[in-house]
Design a protein around this motif. Structure first.
Motif, short mmCIF file in Angstrom:
data_model
loop_
_atom_site.label_atom_id
_atom_site.label_comp_id
_atom_site.label_asym_id
_atom_site.label_seq_id
_atom_site.Cartn_x
_atom_site.Cartn_y
_atom_site.Cartn_z
N GLY A 93 46.66 46.45 34.55
CA GLY A 93 46.42 45.38 34.37
C GLY A 93 47.62 44.05 35.04
O GLY A 93 48.55 45.14 34.49
N SER A 94 47.37 42.84 35.11
CA SER A 94 48.77 42.22 35.02
C SER A 94 48.78 42.13 33.65
O SER A 94 49.76 41.88 33.49
CB SER A 94 47.41 41.19 35.31
N THR A 95 48.15 42.95 32.61
CA THR A 95 48.84 42.42 31.52
C THR A 95 50.58 43.28 31.70
O THR A 95 51.06 42.62 31.19
CB THR A 95 48.27 43.53 30.43
N ILE A 98 52.59 40.98 33.36
CA ILE A 98 53.34 39.44 33.26
C ILE A 98 54.09 40.55 32.08
O ILE A 98 55.49 39.64 31.77
CB ILE A 98 52.02 38.71 32.92
N HIS A 119 47.77 33.10 28.30
CA HIS A 119 47.20 34.57 28.50
C HIS A 119 47.58 35.80 26.29
O HIS A 119 48.89 35.45 26.64
CB HIS A 119 46.47 35.59 29.40
N ASP A 199 51.63 33.45 36.47
CA ASP A 199 50.23 34.42 35.63
C ASP A 199 48.86 34.27 36.65
O ASP A 199 48.57 33.42 36.10
CB ASP A 199 49.80 34.34 34.98
N ALA A 201 46.46 36.15 37.71
CA ALA A 201 45.38 37.24 37.65
C ALA A 201 44.53 36.71 38.16
O ALA A 201 44.05 37.72 39.02
CB ALA A 201 45.49 37.91 36.02
N HIS A 202 43.75 35.81 38.13
CA HIS A 202 42.80 34.84 39.22
C HIS A 202 42.70 34.32 40.71
O HIS A 202 42.51 34.31 40.91
CB HIS A 202 41.53 33.97 37.95
N SER A 227 45.50 40.64 38.70
CA SER A 227 44.41 41.54 38.52
C SER A 227 44.37 41.42 40.00
O SER A 227 42.53 40.78 40.27
CB SER A 227 43.68 41.45 37.91
N HIS A 229 41.99 43.61 40.46
CA HIS A 229 40.36 44.28 40.84
C HIS A 229 39.79 43.21 39.12
O HIS A 229 38.47 43.14 39.56
CB HIS A 229 40.79 44.80 38.90
N LYS A 230 40.10 41.59 39.51
CA LYS A 230 39.34 40.68 38.90
C LYS A 230 38.48 40.38 40.16
O LYS A 230 37.19 39.95 40.03
CB LYS A 230 40.63 39.63 38.15
C1 LIG Z 1 44.94 34.75 33.06
C2 LIG Z 1 45.30 35.76 32.33
N1 LIG Z 1 46.32 36.28 32.29
C3 LIG Z 1 46.26 37.47 32.39
C4 LIG Z 1 45.27 38.59 31.90
C5 LIG Z 1 45.15 40.10 32.32
O1 LIG Z 1 45.37 41.14 32.90
P1 LIG Z 1 44.41 42.15 32.82
O2 LIG Z 1 42.89 42.27 32.94
O3 LIG Z 1 44.80 42.83 34.59
O4 LIG Z 1 45.70 42.93 32.38
C6 LIG Z 1 43.37 37.41 32.26
C7 LIG Z 1 42.81 38.72 31.66
O5 LIG Z 1 41.65 38.76 31.36
C8 LIG Z 1 43.52 36.65 32.70
O6 LIG Z 1 42.69 35.12 32.04
#
Ligand SMILES: Cc1ncc(COP(=O)(O)O)c(C=O)c1O
Length: 495
Positions: A93-95, A98, A119, A199, A201-202, A227, A229-230
């Protein structure tokens, strides 16, 4: 310039498919050996083919951490399609992207400037890197109870006060699709020769349609974590980290990504990134044109229903500097005039009307409309809101709604960081009744909704104002996240 002929290729997906078909005796991981040993109950649910492609780093499939073959080719195609100098595929994930972006730009003790409404992955990045956060408040829309982006002015002030900062991080877009002025902020940040990390992600879809906000890379950001996948067609967890320019050390990004990802990355996830990129490079414009049309139809019809509104809609009024553009595919519906909360509306939609949102808050429900939605979905959404609006008010706490708007008073400048988030995270902690925590150091993040801006971060001193504010949030019907005791009877503090 994108090369359509090469963008039609899916080198990683193709190699995976060939391997899945090849006949050989497998003496490698995973133990189910191309689905033969998988539990029949899984085959019943998902079929066989997905398991035949669940393969490890076979010779033809390259290696995520030293790519020279099909992963390298797939990542280069992604870099071209998204407009990056280099792209890394992420399976966590973006997790993890980041976390890696912060670790690649900040050593322990280095300062990083960032908004407070980040996040949890950003807080994890601070803990892992040992970086010291310099928080700035995002712009706050008191009418909607929604925090937007940070402004160029607030970044300029923070950099003036902390010229030794090693990076600036911003959220672009927010969960609500609201976009700040990345181009201006990138310009300011680059005057200090440090990187702007997004970030994003969206915002993975932004590069593929002119009616969407500018992508982070096109606006000049150095590291963009998305992300895939989002909002695009990749599988859950499949994400990308894009980089451009010469401020960031690309080798260090590769190195830290190995710290935060599995040594057995899923090829199914990676192949989904390859396929999602090709899909968008070839058909992104038409797919998003349709998505935007769906979002437009939904807004038009929802706004005709008495008691409902879509406050974040084009043409929006950019009254605040932290809101200069909007991703129109993100639909936020305000239900407060129905006399119910967003949470209550969400429960009715889910349990009675077979519609599921992405995010509920006190006043609003937010829906992600993407290339995977259909006209039937949109019809169902409109129908469900028609039904909801026809129901009698069922609110348990609608008297609290208006007063929730006055909640936001605590600012980042009120927070006092005593020790770094990393030190706080690893220090011994104890759990105390709330009234005994005044002037102690918080061991956890406490984030009230609304407005989704953390009041306490690990390492910050617990002030009287912070405690009063948190109690007010609870009384007014808000809820807390990040803390171990969401009832707020106790808090975890450094022992
Ligand atoms: C603003 C934001 N940054 C980062 C993330 C993390 O993304 P991921 O779920 O791909 O790890 C999220 C996930 O909801 C998010 O809303």
């Amino acid at each position: 310039m994108i090369n359509s002929a090469s963008q039609a290729q899916t080198p990683l997906l193709t190699a995976l498919y060939e391997c899945a078909k090849s006949s050989h005796a497998p003496f490698y991981t995973p133990g189910h050996k191309r689905g033969v040993g998988i539990s029949p109950s899984l085959i019943d649910v998902f079929g066989k083919s997905v398991f035949t492609a669940d393969l490890p780093e076979l010779t033809e499939l390259d290696n995520l951490f030293a790519p020279e073959g099909v992963i390298d080719e797939a990542q280069q195609l992604a870099a071209e399609a998204f407009g990056a100098a280099r792209t890394w595929f992420l399976v966590n994930g973006s997790t993890c992207g980041i976390e890696a972006a912060i670790m690649a730009t900040c050593n322990a003790g280095d300062k990083i400037i960032l908004p407070r409404n980040v996040h949890s992955s950003v807080i994890a990045g601070l803990i892992l890197s040992g970086a010291i956060p310099i928080f700035i408040n995002p712009e706050y829309d008191a009418v909607l109870d929604i925090a937007h982006s940070i402004t160029p002015e607030s970044v300029a002030v923070a950099l003036h006060q902390h010229p030794d900062a090693k990076a600036v991080l911003m959220v672009y877009p927010t969960y609500y699709g609201v976009c700040g002025d990345v181009a201006k902020i990138a310009n300011i940040v680059h005057q200090y020769n440090i990187p702007l990390i997004l970030d994003e992600a969206h915002g993975a879809h932004f590069a593929f349609h002119p009616d969407l906000p500018i992508s982070g890379l096109a606006a000049g950001a150095d590291i963009c974590v998305q992300s895939t996948h989002k909002t695009l067609g990749a599988m859950t967890q499949a994400s990308m980290l894009h980089v451009q320019g010469n401020i960031v050390n690309y080798d260090r990004i590769s190195k830290v990504l190995q710290l935060v990802q599995s040594t057995s990355p899923s090829y199914i996830l990676m192949a989904s990134l390859d396929a999602a990129r090709a899909q968008m490079a070839l058909h992104g414009n038409s797919l998003i044109t349709q998505t935007l049309q769906f979002a437009h139809t939904a807004r038009l019809n929802i706004n005709k229903i008495p008691g409902l509104s879509t406050p974040l809609s084009p043409p929006y009024q950019a009254l605040l500097g932290g809101f200069i553009n909007l991703d129109a595919t993100r639909l936020t519906i305000n239900v407060s005039n129905l006399g119910i909360t967003g949470f209550e509306a969400d429960e009715i939609l889910e349990t009675q009307l077979a519609v599921r949102s992405e995010l509920a808050s006190l006043q609003n429900l937010t829906f992600i409309i993407s290339i995977g939605n259909t006209q039937q979905d949109i019809d169902k959404l409109i129908q469900a809101f028609n039904t909801l609006a026809g129901m009698a008010p069922v609110s348990k706490n609608n008297t609290k709604l208006t007063s929730a708007k006055i909640l936001y008073s605590l600012t980042a400048s009120n927070s006092i960081l005593h020790i770094s988030p990393r030190e706080a995270y690893f220090a011994a902690s104890e759990t105390l009744p709330l009234d005994q925590t005044y002037s102690r150091i918080s061991a956890e993040t406490i984030c009230p909704y609304p407005p989704g801006i953390p009041v306490l971060m690990p390492g910050e001193i617990i002030t009287k104002e912070a405690l009063e504010y948190l109690q007010k949030v609870k009384v007014l019907g808000g809820f807390l996240t990040g803390c171990s005791d969401t009832t707020l009877k106790t808090l975890k503090v450094i022992a």
